[in-house]
Design a protein around this motif. Structure first.
Motif, PDB file in Angstrom:
ATOM      1  N   LEU A 122       3.193   1.958   4.009  1.00  0.00           N
ATOM      2  CA  LEU A 122       2.599   2.221   5.317  1.00  0.00           C
ATOM      3  C   LEU A 122       1.259   1.529   5.508  1.00  0.00           C
ATOM      4  N   ALA A 123       0.593   1.180   4.411  1.00  0.00           N
ATOM      5  CA  ALA A 123      -0.713   0.539   4.527  1.00  0.00           C
ATOM      6  C   ALA A 123      -1.039  -0.237   3.257  1.00  0.00           C
ATOM      7  N   ARG A 164       0.846  -0.151   9.149  1.00  0.00           N
ATOM      8  CA  ARG A 164       2.024  -0.027   9.987  1.00  0.00           C
ATOM      9  C   ARG A 164       1.735   1.029  11.058  1.00  0.00           C
ATOM     10  N   PRO A 165       2.210   0.849  12.289  1.00  0.00           N
ATOM     11  CA  PRO A 165       2.039   1.883  13.306  1.00  0.00           C
ATOM     12  C   PRO A 165       2.616   3.233  12.871  1.00  0.00           C
ATOM     13  N   GLU A 166       3.636   3.189  12.002  1.00  0.00           N
ATOM     14  CA  GLU A 166       4.285   4.425  11.555  1.00  0.00           C
ATOM     15  C   GLU A 166       3.347   5.341  10.775  1.00  0.00           C
ATOM     16  N   LEU A 167       2.219   4.812  10.282  1.00  0.00           N
ATOM     17  CA  LEU A 167       1.250   5.663   9.603  1.00  0.00           C
ATOM     18  C   LEU A 167       0.771   6.772  10.528  1.00  0.00           C
ATOM     19  N   PHE A 168       0.804   6.529  11.829  1.00  0.00           N
ATOM     20  CA  PHE A 168       0.274   7.470  12.807  1.00  0.00           C
ATOM     21  C   PHE A 168       1.351   8.340  13.449  1.00  0.00           C
ATOM     22  N   LEU A 181      -4.941  10.812   6.846  1.00  0.00           N
ATOM     23  CA  LEU A 181      -3.654  10.115   6.955  1.00  0.00           C
ATOM     24  C   LEU A 181      -3.439   9.218   5.748  1.00  0.00           C
ATOM     25  N   LEU A 182      -4.490   8.516   5.347  1.00  0.00           N
ATOM     26  CA  LEU A 182      -4.366   7.631   4.186  1.00  0.00           C
ATOM     27  C   LEU A 182      -4.112   8.426   2.914  1.00  0.00           C
ATOM     28  N   ARG A 183      -4.814   9.530   2.737  1.00  0.00           N
ATOM     29  CA  ARG A 183      -4.635  10.329   1.525  1.00  0.00           C
ATOM     30  C   ARG A 183      -3.219  10.912   1.446  1.00  0.00           C
ATOM     31  N   ALA A 185      -0.519   9.528   2.782  1.00  0.00           N
ATOM     32  CA  ALA A 185       0.370   8.410   2.474  1.00  0.00           C
ATOM     33  C   ALA A 185       0.224   7.966   1.024  1.00  0.00           C
ATOM     34  N   ILE A 186      -1.010   7.987   0.509  1.00  0.00           N
ATOM     35  CA  ILE A 186      -1.243   7.641  -0.893  1.00  0.00           C
ATOM     36  C   ILE A 186      -0.542   8.634  -1.802  1.00  0.00           C
ATOM     37  N   ALA A 187      -0.606   9.911  -1.466  1.00  0.00           N
ATOM     38  CA  ALA A 187       0.053  10.942  -2.263  1.00  0.00           C
ATOM     39  C   ALA A 187       1.563  10.721  -2.317  1.00  0.00           C
ATOM     40  N   GLN A 188       2.121  10.088  -1.291  1.00  0.00           N
ATOM     41  CA  GLN A 188       3.555   9.807  -1.232  1.00  0.00           C
ATOM     42  C   GLN A 188       3.892   8.444  -1.833  1.00  0.00           C
ATOM     43  N   GLY A 189       2.864   7.749  -2.378  1.00  0.00           N
ATOM     44  CA  GLY A 189       3.100   6.445  -2.989  1.00  0.00           C
ATOM     45  C   GLY A 189       3.388   5.348  -1.995  1.00  0.00           C
ATOM     46  N   MET A 190       2.849   5.468  -0.774  1.00  0.00           N
ATOM     47  CA  MET A 190       3.194   4.537   0.295  1.00  0.00           C
ATOM     48  C   MET A 190       2.037   3.638   0.712  1.00  0.00           C
ATOM     49  N   VAL A 191       1.027   3.518  -0.165  1.00  0.00           N
ATOM     50  CA  VAL A 191      -0.117   2.657   0.145  1.00  0.00           C
ATOM     51  C   VAL A 191      -0.393   1.741  -1.045  1.00  0.00           C
TER      52      VAL A 191
END
Length: 221
Positions: A122-123, A164-168, A181-183, A185-191
């Motif tokens: 996502l980022a 990615r817009p999907e982050l939001f 939002l970043l934290r 996504a990071i917790a989900q392994g997506m950054v």
């Protein structure tokens, strides 16, 4: 997208009459360095958000034609929408593909080389060595290139990222920060992240602005 809506309280009185992104170092406004770097990297469409003294930013940048790109503006109320809210409001201008975001109050020689995000990412955040004003850092960069919000050798988020817009997805607008939002996504392994070792400065105080100005005037940057 260049984030240029902040009030710049720590920069007062310099920002009482001038928006922070238009403060100059080595004879050039901070925001111009970003515009030139993005144009050099082949970026054709740029979004700039603004609030405090935003008309000055519009007057200076105009349509972006002189740099060979097109600039659209996202106006925010006085007090701004914070980073998350500001990006979310600008999403209709940013489109459906990944987009760069850079803080208007940092200086760097980062080159914005093309990066392809995997479908599960996502980022992608540009990380730097921890500056003296932020010694604890933000995130750990794992051996697989993914960021981890855990104890270890942390780096500092530079204020430069590809999103990615999907982050939001699920956001409803208004005032909200980007960090949660970043934290998540990071917790989900997506950054993912990269360690940038080039030149970077967070111009957060008049003293750091003056120090950067002195360095750049004494170099060929």
């Amino acid at each position: 997208m260049i984030l240029a809506a902040g009030r710049g309280e720590r920069m007062r009185p310099l920002t009482d009459k001038t928006p922070k992104p238009l403060l100059q170092v080595a004879g050039k406004p901070l925001i111009q360095y970003h515009v030139e770097a993005l144009a050099k990297a082949g970026i054709q469409n740029l979004v700039v958000n603004h609030a405090h003294l935003g008309e000055q930013i519009i007057d200076f940048l105009g349509t972006g034609e002189r740099w060979g790109l097109s600039i659209a503006y996202s106006a925010e109320p006085l007090g701004a929408l914070e980073t998350g809210g500001g990006i979310f409001q600008a999403l209709p201008l940013l489109g459906s593909e990944p987009f760069w975001v850079v803080n208007g109050d940092v200086w760097t020689n980062y080159t914005f080389d093309p990066i392809v995000l995997s479908t599960e990412t996502l980022a992608h955040l540009v990380m730097v060595d921890n500056p003296v004003q932020h010694p604890a850092g933000d995130f750990v960069l794992g051996s697989d290139g993914r960021l981890i919000d855990d104890e270890g050798d942390r780096f500092t988020y530079s204020g430069i990222g590809l999103y990615r817009p999907e982050l939001f997805t699920g956001c409803s607008g208004g005032v909200f920060p980007l960090a949660p939002l970043l934290r998540e996504a990071i917790a989900q392994g997506m950054v993912t992240g990269e360690h940038f070792t080039g030149r970077w400065s967070d111009v957060g105080t008049p003293q750091r602005l003056s120090a950067l100005d002195e360095v750049l005037r004494g170099s060929d940057a």
